[in-house]
Scaffold this motif. Structure first.
Motif, mmCIF file in Angstrom:
data_model
loop_
_atom_site.group_PDB
_atom_site.id
_atom_site.type_symbol
_atom_site.label_atom_id
_atom_site.label_comp_id
_atom_site.label_asym_id
_atom_site.label_seq_id
_atom_site.Cartn_x
_atom_site.Cartn_y
_atom_site.Cartn_z
ATOM 1 N N GLY A 23 3.665 4.852 7.365
ATOM 2 C CA GLY A 23 4.587 5.979 7.244
ATOM 3 C C GLY A 23 6.034 5.535 7.275
ATOM 4 N N LEU A 24 6.338 4.608 8.186
ATOM 5 C CA LEU A 24 7.713 4.104 8.265
ATOM 6 C C LEU A 24 8.076 3.275 7.038
ATOM 7 N N ASN A 25 7.123 2.527 6.493
ATOM 8 C CA ASN A 25 7.394 1.768 5.264
ATOM 9 C C ASN A 25 7.709 2.696 4.098
ATOM 10 N N ILE A 26 6.960 3.779 3.984
ATOM 11 C CA ILE A 26 7.237 4.759 2.918
ATOM 12 C C ILE A 26 8.602 5.400 3.132
ATOM 13 N N ALA A 27 8.897 5.773 4.381
ATOM 14 C CA ALA A 27 10.218 6.342 4.694
ATOM 15 C C ALA A 27 11.321 5.324 4.401
ATOM 16 N N GLY A 28 11.065 4.044 4.685
ATOM 17 C CA GLY A 28 12.045 2.998 4.414
ATOM 18 C C GLY A 28 12.346 2.854 2.929
ATOM 19 N N PHE A 33 16.565 4.091 -1.469
ATOM 20 C CA PHE A 33 17.140 4.798 -2.620
ATOM 21 C C PHE A 33 18.263 5.746 -2.206
ATOM 22 N N VAL A 34 18.118 6.399 -1.069
ATOM 23 C CA VAL A 34 19.178 7.287 -0.577
ATOM 24 C C VAL A 34 20.435 6.480 -0.272
ATOM 25 N N VAL A 154 14.666 1.688 9.577
ATOM 26 C CA VAL A 154 13.840 2.885 9.684
ATOM 27 C C VAL A 154 13.184 3.013 11.061
ATOM 28 N N GLY A 155 12.744 1.918 11.653
ATOM 29 C CA GLY A 155 12.148 1.977 12.996
ATOM 30 C C GLY A 155 13.164 2.400 14.048
#
Length: 183
Positions: A23-28, A33-34, A154-155
């Motif tokens: 989940g954190l990798n996907i959020a990262g 991109f943001v 992200v973490g």
């Protein structure tokens, strides 16, 4: 936090929870991109050469600089761990694709752990902005490095989110796998 009785409220095992890591990798990836969008816009405001081509040498330089930023990032965590708990040891490691600094069995107030979490992002981002504005970093390298580093935080952002919404008077224990919340 002295020797008083502690009540464990919540345990976050970041390093061994595969679902959380995914989940954190996907959020990262989304954060990359943001951040790239935001900082490339900033770069474009100050430089017309934002979209210069990346050759192999520039790519290798970017990777080397990013690896250096990871080391600096973890050292910044260590400085703040030691600032708030000077007698505790700091350990460094790499597991499941994540570099980390930890001060196991150290307890921190909410504001202290938020500072520990966010200091690397703030300090490194500010440094990269300064290097860009001083023309030390070209615009494309600047946007790439800020985005990559921001995504890698992200973490730290996740821990900050959890701490912000935790009860007011809790203590955070740093562990080798993540963090624990105590009353």
């Amino acid at each position: 936090m002295g020797n008083e009785k502690r009540i464990l409220l919540k345990e976050i095992n970041l390093l061994e929870n595969k679902k959380l890591i995914w989940g954190l990798n996907i959020a990262g990836i989304m954060l990359f991109f943001v951040f790239f969008f935001i900082f490339s816009k900033l770069g474009f405001l100050y430089s017309a050469s934002l979209y210069q081509t990346f050759d192999f040498g520039a790519l290798m330089l970017g990777v080397i600089l990013f690896l250096g930023l990871i080391i600096i990032h973890e050292l910044i965590h260590a400085v703040f761990f030691k600032t708030f708990q000077p007698t505790k040891k700091v350990k460094f490691g790499f597991k499941n694709g994540m570099a980390y600094a930890t001060s196991p069995h150290s307890y921190y107030k909410k504001y202290q752990f938020i500072i520990i979490c966010l200091a690397p992002f703030i300090i490194i981002t500010a440094g990269l902005i300064i290097f860009f504005l001083l023309n030390i970093l070209p615009a494309s390298m600047f946007a790439f490095l800020v985005a990559l580093h921001g995504a890698g935080c992200v973490g730290d952002f996740y821990f900050t989110y959890l701490i912000l919404f935790a009860p007011k008077n809790i203590w955070i224990e740093d562990t080798e796998q993540g963090i624990n919340f105590y009353y």
